[in-house]
Design a protein around this motif. Structure first.
Motif, short mmCIF file in Angstrom:
data_model
loop_
_atom_site.label_atom_id
_atom_site.label_comp_id
_atom_site.label_asym_id
_atom_site.label_seq_id
_atom_site.Cartn_x
_atom_site.Cartn_y
_atom_site.Cartn_z
N ALA A 39 17.91 -26.94 -0.55
CA ALA A 39 17.38 -26.29 -1.74
C ALA A 39 16.99 -24.84 -1.48
O ALA A 39 16.87 -24.05 -2.42
CB ALA A 39 16.18 -27.06 -2.28
N GLN A 100 13.16 -32.13 2.05
CA GLN A 100 12.33 -31.34 1.16
C GLN A 100 11.75 -30.12 1.89
O GLN A 100 11.57 -30.15 3.11
CB GLN A 100 11.18 -32.19 0.63
CG GLN A 100 11.54 -33.12 -0.49
CD GLN A 100 11.59 -32.42 -1.83
OE1 GLN A 100 10.82 -31.50 -2.10
NE2 GLN A 100 12.50 -32.87 -2.69
N GLU A 159 22.64 -33.11 -0.30
CA GLU A 159 21.94 -32.42 -1.38
C GLU A 159 21.14 -33.36 -2.26
O GLU A 159 20.84 -33.05 -3.41
CB GLU A 159 22.94 -31.61 -2.23
CG GLU A 159 24.03 -32.46 -2.84
CD GLU A 159 25.05 -31.65 -3.65
OE1 GLU A 159 25.25 -30.45 -3.34
OE2 GLU A 159 25.64 -32.21 -4.58
N GLU A 161 18.02 -34.14 -2.16
CA GLU A 161 16.72 -33.59 -2.53
C GLU A 161 16.85 -32.48 -3.58
O GLU A 161 15.84 -32.01 -4.10
CB GLU A 161 15.99 -33.05 -1.29
CG GLU A 161 15.69 -34.10 -0.23
CD GLU A 161 14.69 -35.16 -0.68
OE1 GLU A 161 14.32 -35.17 -1.87
OE2 GLU A 161 14.29 -35.99 0.16
N SER A 162 18.07 -32.06 -3.88
CA SER A 162 18.31 -31.10 -4.95
C SER A 162 18.88 -31.76 -6.20
O SER A 162 19.33 -31.09 -7.13
CB SER A 162 19.29 -30.01 -4.47
OG SER A 162 18.78 -29.33 -3.35
#
Length: 452
Positions: A39, A100, A159, A161-162
């Protein structure tokens, strides 16, 4: 040790798992040291290094093919394959290697990307979410010496956590090589380090930007304040209408469910959440119902002048990001309509209002019936020495619904290598190392049982 009501663990599998756990611990620490925060553009290269490291570990675990793939604009994912004996099913083992942001390195007890063990727990960002899931899968394959009794496809995304924005494109492009009969998603949690769980429902998510305007421009608070209001006060009054006096969400039209899961003691929950003395729990119903089967709304941020340096002016515009967690059975479209209508009814003093959806993920529920679920319960119960529970999770994992839509014939199992003390996404994230071993043992038993 298994109880009278739980099955026994085959001794040869226990020995094989015990043999690979030290190396799995070492490799987990190496992965934690890579700050794979996709992120954050500043860590894009770190995320690529993380994917390369996972690919290397897959090759060393005997994979026949290993590729690092990405959809246009997407993060690197690892896809590896171990062929199984003829006429055996194919199992996809899913986890993600991105993590994160730390939330402030200075707030951690020790450096977030330097793993540290204390009291049987390994601390570090990603130690639980979800590099523990990555290493659970790899350790399972090592326990079979790279020759699992079923076909295995390892899929480690970069990806999650995005919000997995390019997952659909990746699944479409590589549909055949990712197709499986059983999908094991190691990205949830257990209610305790010694109690295994199958997660059967997840709440949805609607992050909504709410903007209030009162004036054409900022004006002097002394000269005009009183008859002229400020947008920040109006916004605060509006946000306060989202909950009733008990802290329950007060928006009509949002789905509310119930749960038969055993209640959690308030003392245990307070400790897990880190509630301050005297702070009340919000809402009504059992703790599992409030966590996984009822909506929740929180204010994530407000655009407003900082206290330091604030001027004596009336703020003409103010906005906030609210996060609505949605109970299974709801939808983001219906919830957005309900929340928008509530805000329109309650906006004070004729203030101008704008409501926009920022991000979303649908709620999801699984039906935990069938032979595969029965085998999974037996494997988890044997490895943990206690009965497997079925639980809802308050978080949102949008890609699970994506997998179910893309591979409608596959049985989806949602497991996890975390517990309430793991502090996923929080400060001082950690993993119970004993639970890691039990999760590897359970997955090894599951693959063995699926072969027959």
């Amino acid at each position: 040790m298994a109880t009278a009501s739980t099955p026994d663990v085959p001794p040869e599998l226990r020995r094989a798992v015990d043999a690979v756990l030290p190396g799995a611990r070492t490799d987990l620490e190496a992965l934690v040291r890579i700050p794979s925060i996709w992120a954050d553009p500043a860590h894009a290269e770190d995320t690529r290094r993380s994917a390369d490291a996972v690919a290397t570990l897959a090759r060393e675990a005997g994979a026949a093919t290993v590729d690092v793939l990405a959809a246009p604009g997407g993060a690197p994912a690892v896809v590896a394959h171990w062929p199984g004996p003829e006429n055996t099913p194919t199992v996809m083992l899913y986890a993600h290697h991105d993590v994160q942001p730390t939330g402030g390195d200075e707030l951690w007890t020790s450096a977030p990307f330097e793993p540290r063990e204390e009291a049987g727990r390994l601390y570090g960002r990603g130690a639980a979410d979800d590099k523990a899931g990555v290493m659970t899968h790899l350790a399972t394959l090592r326990a079979f010496d790279g020759r699992p009794p079923v076909g295995v496809t390892l899929f480690v995304e970069g990806e999650e956590e995005s919000g997995s924005p390019t997952l659909s494109a990746l699944l479409a492009e590589h549909h055949e090589r990712l197709a499986a009969d059983v999908i094991v998603i190691a990205d949830a949690a257990n209610p305790a380090v010694d109690v295994p769980a199958l997660t059967t429902s997840l709440r949805g998510l609607a992050n909504i930007v709410v903007e209030v305007a009162m004036l054409e421009r900022a004006v002097h608070s002394g000269m005009l304040g009183g008859p002229a209001g400020d947008a920040l006060t109006a916004l605060c009054r509006l946000l306060a209408t989202l909950h009733d006096d008990k802290g329950s969400v007060a928006v009509p039209g949002l789905v509310r469910g119930s749960s038969e899961a055993p209640d959690v003691s308030e003392e245990q929950f307070r400790g897990d959440a880190g509630l301050l003395d005297g702070v009340e729990l919000l809402g009504t119903g059992t703790v599992p119902e409030r966590l996984a089967h009822q909506p929740a709304i929180a204010v994530l941020g407000i655009d407003a002048p900082a206290v330091d340096g604030a001027a004596n002016i009336l703020v003409h515009r103010a906005r906030a990001m609210i996060s609505a967690r949605l109970a299974p059975g709801d939808s983001t479209a219906d919830a957005l309509t309900a929340i928008r209508e509530h805000l329109e009814r309650h906006v004070p003093w004729g203030a101008h209002l704008d409501v926009a959806l920022h991000a979303s993920g649908e709620p999801f529920a699984l039906s935990p019936v069938g032979d595969v679920y029965d085998l999974a319960r037996r494997a988890l119960s044997a490895a943990f020495g206690s009965e497997t529970v079925e639980m809802g999770m308050g978080g949102t994992i949008p890609f699970i619904a994506e997998f179910a839509r893309t591979f409608p014939g596959a049985t989806v199992l949602v497991t996890g290598v975390g517990d309430p003390a793991s502090r996923w996404h929080g400060i001082d994230e950690s993993l119970d190392l004993g639970m890691l071993g039990r999760c590897v043992l359970a997955e090894t038993m599951l693959l063995q049982s699926l072969a027959s």
